[in-house]
Design an enzyme around this catalytic site. Structure first.
Site, PDB file in Angstrom:
ATOM      1  N   ASP A   1       0.830  -1.199   0.000  1.00  0.00           N
ATOM      2  CA  ASP A   1       0.000   0.000   0.000  1.00  0.00           C
ATOM      3  C   ASP A   1       0.872   1.259   0.000  1.00  0.00           C
ATOM      4  OD1 ASP A   1      -2.705   1.363   0.502  1.00  0.00           O
ATOM      5  OD2 ASP A   1      -1.536   2.043   2.220  1.00  0.00           O
TER       6      ASP A   1
ATOM      7  N   GLU B   1      -1.935  -5.347  -3.859  1.00  0.00           N
ATOM      8  CA  GLU B   1      -0.976  -4.584  -3.062  1.00  0.00           C
ATOM      9  C   GLU B   1       0.071  -5.506  -2.439  1.00  0.00           C
ATOM     10  OE1 GLU B   1      -3.507  -0.678  -1.619  1.00  0.00           O
ATOM     11  OE2 GLU B   1      -3.572  -2.473  -0.364  1.00  0.00           O
TER      12      GLU B   1
END
Length: 223
Positions: A44, A116
């Site tokens: 992320d 991610e």
């Protein structure tokens, strides 16, 4: 190079990173192994840095508010889940039986988290430049579409995802005023988080006013 690596587009030096990146918590719980949540946390941040760097350099005359809006549109759950289709990620994720049977492979949250995590794994395996090249290869066309205004920004969806990341629950909208004749009606809408008023905006329809209110609140939250 395994078939999974071919689909993803990266040959891992450490194959364990790839296995962990693809392992949903439901599968990990059933099989007593690591899940991908830590890699998702890392990915992320890597995602945010790469996208921020790209649009910062690309959009020289755009202010911080619009840069934040572009980034939010690009890194939201729905956007990542769509990009993940290019590498057939939903087919590669390891899910527990219950999660799989209840449609986990079609759930944007599951697929975007795995995306991610894969990015985080590539970063650990080969460094930031390899991670950057991999991500931009998949996302450049979408980035350009967003920057050109060709992809509609759903501020309400982005706001909902933003609020949920902060551990809060409900975003609601209420019409607080209606003015004008029938053919030139104007609506003023208030957006609330957990029942607390946050921002207001007006528009020629309730939907338009809601989107504007969500945009105002998003820009305020990001500052």
């Amino acid at each position: 190079m395994t078939e999974t690596e071919k689909k993803i587009g990266h040959e891992f030096k450490d194959k364990r990173l790839l296995k962990t990146a693809l392992t949903h918590s439901s599968y990990a719980n059933e099989n007593h192994t690591k899940n991908n949540e830590r890699l998702e946390f890392l990915g992320d941040s890597v995602l945010s840095v790469i996208i921020s760097d790209y649009i910062f350099k690309k959009m020289q005359k755009v202010d911080e508010g619009d840069l934040s809006r572009f980034r939010a549109t690009l890194v939201c759950e729905a956007s990542l889940a769509e990009v993940a289709k290019k590498i057939h990620l939903s087919e590669l994720v390891f899910l527990g039986r219950g999660e799989d049977m209840t449609g986990g492979r079609k759930r944007p949250s599951v697929i975007s988290d795995a995306f991610e995590a894969v990015l985080g794994a590539i970063y650990l395996d080969a460094g930031i430049e390899t991670a950057r090249a991999w991500l931009l290869n998949l996302m450049t066309d979408r980035i350009e579409l967003v920057l050109s205004g060709g992809l509609y920004s759903d501020y309400k969806t982005v706001l909902q995802e933003w609020v949920q990341r902060d551990g809060k629950s409900a975003v609601t909208y209420s019409t607080i005023k209606e003015t004008g004749a029938e053919h030139i009606r104007r609506f003023t809408v208030q957006v609330e988080i957990n029942g607390e008023p946050q921002a207001t905006a007006s528009g020629h329809s309730k939907k338009d006013a809601e989107q504007k209110a969500a945009k105002i609140l998003l820009e305020r939250l990001k500052k």
